[in-house]
Design a protein around this motif. Structure first.
Motif, PDB file in Angstrom:
ATOM      1  N   VAL A   1     -26.729   2.532   3.918  1.00 50.61           N
ATOM      2  CA  VAL A   1     -26.075   1.652   4.886  1.00 50.61           C
ATOM      3  C   VAL A   1     -26.833   0.335   4.975  1.00 50.61           C
ATOM      4  CG1 VAL A   1     -25.481   1.363   7.327  1.00 50.61           C
ATOM      5  CG2 VAL A   1     -25.078   3.546   6.198  1.00 50.61           C
ATOM      6  N   GLY A   2     -28.159   0.404   4.956  1.00 53.20           N
ATOM      7  CA  GLY A   2     -28.972  -0.813   5.012  1.00 53.20           C
ATOM      8  C   GLY A   2     -28.716  -1.731   3.829  1.00 53.20           C
ATOM      9  N   GLU A   3     -28.582  -1.148   2.636  1.00 53.21           N
ATOM     10  CA  GLU A   3     -28.301  -1.949   1.445  1.00 53.21           C
ATOM     11  C   GLU A   3     -26.916  -2.600   1.524  1.00 53.21           C
ATOM     12  OE1 GLU A   3     -30.837   0.391  -1.983  1.00 53.21           O
ATOM     13  OE2 GLU A   3     -28.958   1.278  -1.268  1.00 53.21           O
ATOM     14  N   VAL A   4     -25.945  -1.855   2.014  1.00 56.97           N
ATOM     15  CA  VAL A   4     -24.592  -2.393   2.160  1.00 56.97           C
ATOM     16  C   VAL A   4     -24.602  -3.530   3.177  1.00 56.97           C
ATOM     17  CG1 VAL A   4     -22.239  -1.878   2.926  1.00 56.97           C
ATOM     18  CG2 VAL A   4     -23.467  -0.255   1.459  1.00 56.97           C
ATOM     19  N   ARG A   5     -25.301  -3.322   4.292  1.00 59.09           N
ATOM     20  CA  ARG A   5     -25.371  -4.366   5.323  1.00 59.09           C
ATOM     21  C   ARG A   5     -26.049  -5.613   4.764  1.00 59.09           C
ATOM     22  NH1 ARG A   5     -24.447  -4.041  10.449  1.00 59.09           N
ATOM     23  NH2 ARG A   5     -24.748  -1.807  10.548  1.00 59.09           N
ATOM     24  N   LYS A   6     -27.129  -5.482   4.021  1.00 56.08           N
ATOM     25  CA  LYS A   6     -27.812  -6.646   3.429  1.00 56.08           C
ATOM     26  C   LYS A   6     -26.877  -7.396   2.486  1.00 56.08           C
ATOM     27  CE  LYS A   6     -32.520  -4.911   3.656  1.00 56.08           C
ATOM     28  NZ  LYS A   6     -33.663  -4.402   2.886  1.00 56.08           N
TER      29      LYS A   6
ATOM     30  N   TRP B   1     -23.591  -7.577   2.640  1.00 57.51           N
ATOM     31  CA  TRP B   1     -22.585  -8.321   3.391  1.00 57.51           C
ATOM     32  C   TRP B   1     -23.185  -9.458   4.201  1.00 57.51           C
ATOM     33  CZ3 TRP B   1     -18.079  -8.701   1.694  1.00 57.51           C
ATOM     34  CH2 TRP B   1     -17.496  -7.662   0.991  1.00 57.51           C
ATOM     35  N   GLU B   2     -24.421  -9.337   4.611  1.00 58.77           N
ATOM     36  CA  GLU B   2     -25.091 -10.462   5.281  1.00 58.77           C
ATOM     37  C   GLU B   2     -25.236 -11.630   4.312  1.00 58.77           C
ATOM     38  OE1 GLU B   2     -25.543 -10.901   8.393  1.00 58.77           O
ATOM     39  OE2 GLU B   2     -25.247  -8.847   9.051  1.00 58.77           O
ATOM     40  N   ARG B   3     -25.608 -11.335   3.057  1.00 60.22           N
ATOM     41  CA  ARG B   3     -25.708 -12.405   2.047  1.00 60.22           C
ATOM     42  C   ARG B   3     -24.341 -13.030   1.803  1.00 60.22           C
ATOM     43  NH1 ARG B   3     -28.817  -8.579  -0.573  1.00 60.22           N
ATOM     44  NH2 ARG B   3     -27.142  -8.163  -2.051  1.00 60.22           N
ATOM     45  N   GLN B   4     -23.317 -12.184   1.697  1.00 60.36           N
ATOM     46  CA  GLN B   4     -21.965 -12.699   1.461  1.00 60.36           C
ATOM     47  C   GLN B   4     -21.508 -13.593   2.615  1.00 60.36           C
ATOM     48  OE1 GLN B   4     -20.393 -12.270  -1.520  1.00 60.36           O
ATOM     49  NE2 GLN B   4     -22.354 -11.337  -1.980  1.00 60.36           N
ATOM     50  N   ALA B   5     -21.807 -13.184   3.840  1.00 64.79           N
ATOM     51  CA  ALA B   5     -21.402 -13.972   5.013  1.00 64.79           C
ATOM     52  C   ALA B   5     -22.012 -15.364   4.970  1.00 64.79           C
ATOM     53  CB  ALA B   5     -21.805 -13.254   6.299  1.00 64.79           C
ATOM     54  N   GLY B   6     -23.229 -15.467   4.475  1.00 60.24           N
ATOM     55  CA  GLY B   6     -23.878 -16.767   4.379  1.00 60.24           C
ATOM     56  C   GLY B   6     -23.307 -17.641   3.278  1.00 60.24           C
ATOM     57  N   GLN B   7     -22.611 -17.038   2.326  1.00 59.76           N
ATOM     58  CA  GLN B   7     -22.072 -17.784   1.194  1.00 59.76           C
ATOM     59  C   GLN B   7     -20.573 -18.062   1.298  1.00 59.76           C
ATOM     60  OE1 GLN B   7     -23.128 -15.513  -2.283  1.00 59.76           O
ATOM     61  NE2 GLN B   7     -25.299 -15.585  -1.815  1.00 59.76           N
ATOM     62  N   LEU B   8     -19.917 -17.440   2.272  1.00 60.67           N
ATOM     63  CA  LEU B   8     -18.477 -17.622   2.411  1.00 60.67           C
ATOM     64  C   LEU B   8     -18.146 -19.052   2.827  1.00 60.67           C
ATOM     65  CD1 LEU B   8     -17.575 -14.362   4.336  1.00 60.67           C
ATOM     66  CD2 LEU B   8     -17.028 -14.877   1.959  1.00 60.67           C
ATOM     67  N   HIS B   9     -17.123 -19.594   2.227  1.00 58.13           N
ATOM     68  CA  HIS B   9     -16.679 -20.938   2.573  1.00 58.13           C
ATOM     69  C   HIS B   9     -15.692 -20.873   3.736  1.00 58.13           C
ATOM     70  CE1 HIS B   9     -18.539 -22.542  -1.005  1.00 58.13           C
ATOM     71  NE2 HIS B   9     -17.986 -21.568  -1.700  1.00 58.13           N
ATOM     72  N   GLU B  10     -15.623 -21.934   4.483  1.00 58.94           N
ATOM     73  CA  GLU B  10     -14.651 -22.021   5.571  1.00 58.94           C
ATOM     74  C   GLU B  10     -13.369 -22.630   5.038  1.00 58.94           C
ATOM     75  OE1 GLU B  10     -14.283 -24.453   9.614  1.00 58.94           O
ATOM     76  OE2 GLU B  10     -15.972 -23.069   9.526  1.00 58.94           O
ATOM     77  N   PHE B  11     -12.250 -22.056   5.452  1.00 59.44           N
ATOM     78  CA  PHE B  11     -10.946 -22.520   4.994  1.00 59.44           C
ATOM     79  C   PHE B  11     -10.054 -22.985   6.133  1.00 59.44           C
ATOM     80  CE2 PHE B  11     -12.394 -19.687   1.634  1.00 59.44           C
ATOM     81  CZ  PHE B  11     -12.167 -20.478   0.516  1.00 59.44           C
TER      82      PHE B  11
ATOM     83  N   ILE C   1     -19.371  -5.219   9.658  1.00 58.80           N
ATOM     84  CA  ILE C   1     -20.676  -4.735   9.211  1.00 58.80           C
ATOM     85  C   ILE C   1     -21.710  -5.860   9.186  1.00 58.80           C
ATOM     86  CG2 ILE C   1     -20.273  -5.055   6.733  1.00 58.80           C
ATOM     87  CD1 ILE C   1     -21.720  -2.272   6.427  1.00 58.80           C
ATOM     88  N   SER C   2     -21.250  -7.093   9.098  1.00 55.74           N
ATOM     89  CA  SER C   2     -22.150  -8.239   9.072  1.00 55.74           C
ATOM     90  C   SER C   2     -22.469  -8.694  10.491  1.00 55.74           C
ATOM     91  CB  SER C   2     -21.508  -9.395   8.299  1.00 55.74           C
ATOM     92  OG  SER C   2     -22.212 -10.596   8.529  1.00 55.74           O
ATOM     93  N   TYR C   3     -23.734  -8.635  10.854  1.00 57.36           N
ATOM     94  CA  TYR C   3     -24.151  -9.138  12.162  1.00 57.36           C
ATOM     95  C   TYR C   3     -23.810 -10.620  12.299  1.00 57.36           C
ATOM     96  CZ  TYR C   3     -26.994  -4.914  12.798  1.00 57.36           C
ATOM     97  OH  TYR C   3     -27.420  -3.621  12.931  1.00 57.36           O
ATOM     98  N   ARG C   4     -23.985 -11.346  11.213  1.00 59.91           N
ATOM     99  CA  ARG C   4     -23.741 -12.797  11.241  1.00 59.91           C
ATOM    100  C   ARG C   4     -22.277 -13.110  11.558  1.00 59.91           C
ATOM    101  NH1 ARG C   4     -25.920 -17.012   6.822  1.00 59.91           N
ATOM    102  NH2 ARG C   4     -25.019 -18.876   7.716  1.00 59.91           N
ATOM    103  N   LEU C   5     -21.358 -12.433  10.874  1.00 62.56           N
ATOM    104  CA  LEU C   5     -19.938 -12.673  11.147  1.00 62.56           C
ATOM    105  C   LEU C   5     -19.567 -12.225  12.548  1.00 62.56           C
ATOM    106  CD1 LEU C   5     -18.201 -11.760   7.776  1.00 62.56           C
ATOM    107  CD2 LEU C   5     -18.493 -14.027   8.787  1.00 62.56           C
ATOM    108  N   ALA C   6     -20.114 -11.098  12.991  1.00 66.08           N
ATOM    109  CA  ALA C   6     -19.828 -10.626  14.353  1.00 66.08           C
ATOM    110  C   ALA C   6     -20.333 -11.638  15.382  1.00 66.08           C
ATOM    111  CB  ALA C   6     -20.455  -9.264  14.581  1.00 66.08           C
ATOM    112  N   HIS C   7     -21.524 -12.160  15.165  1.00 63.80           N
ATOM    113  CA  HIS C   7     -22.096 -13.163  16.085  1.00 63.80           C
ATOM    114  C   HIS C   7     -21.248 -14.427  16.093  1.00 63.80           C
ATOM    115  CE1 HIS C   7     -24.674 -16.637  17.044  1.00 63.80           C
ATOM    116  NE2 HIS C   7     -25.107 -15.833  17.997  1.00 63.80           N
ATOM    117  N   ASP C   8     -20.902 -14.911  14.905  1.00 64.23           N
ATOM    118  CA  ASP C   8     -20.115 -16.145  14.809  1.00 64.23           C
ATOM    119  C   ASP C   8     -18.711 -15.962  15.395  1.00 64.23           C
ATOM    120  OD1 ASP C   8     -22.325 -17.231  13.600  1.00 64.23           O
ATOM    121  OD2 ASP C   8     -21.438 -17.336  11.585  1.00 64.23           O
TER     122      ASP C   8
END
Length: 95
Positions: free
Chosen positions: A9-14, A16-26, A85-92
């Motif tokens: 679970v930790g690896e999956v979360r890491k 998706w956290e990386r992906q959240a930081g790389q996602l572009h806004e549309f 699963i991404s803390y970053r996306l949930a926070h944002d």
């Protein structure tokens, strides 16, 4: 034949956290308005009224980077809940 080892679970979360930081806004993309209108049309055709309905969203990418459909549903009177699963996306999304 052996099965590949499942990531923790930790690896999956890491991941998706990386992906959240790389996602572009549309939000400003020309197609985003069309996509949002299409989501609204599908919801309106499926429900007499979103008011009072409970909605659970399991992926917050759209809320942070694209159509923000949960805010619209909430404005229509729906009771909205969300998980990612991404803390970053949930926070944002919460912000």
């Amino acid at each position: 034949m052996t099965r590949p080892e499942r990531p923790s679970v930790g690896e999956v979360r890491k991941f998706w956290e990386r992906q959240a930081g790389q996602l572009h806004e549309f939000r400003t993309a020309p197609t985003t308005g069309y996509y949002r209108e299409d989501e609204q049309r599908i919801i309106r055709n499926s429900l007499p009224s979103p008011g009072g309905c409970r909605v659970l969203k399991l992926d917050l990418w759209n809320e942070v980077k694209n159509t923000d459909i949960l805010s619209w549903l909430s404005g229509e009177g729906a009771i909205t809940h969300a998980v990612d699963i991404s803390y970053r996306l949930a926070h944002d999304a919460r912000a």
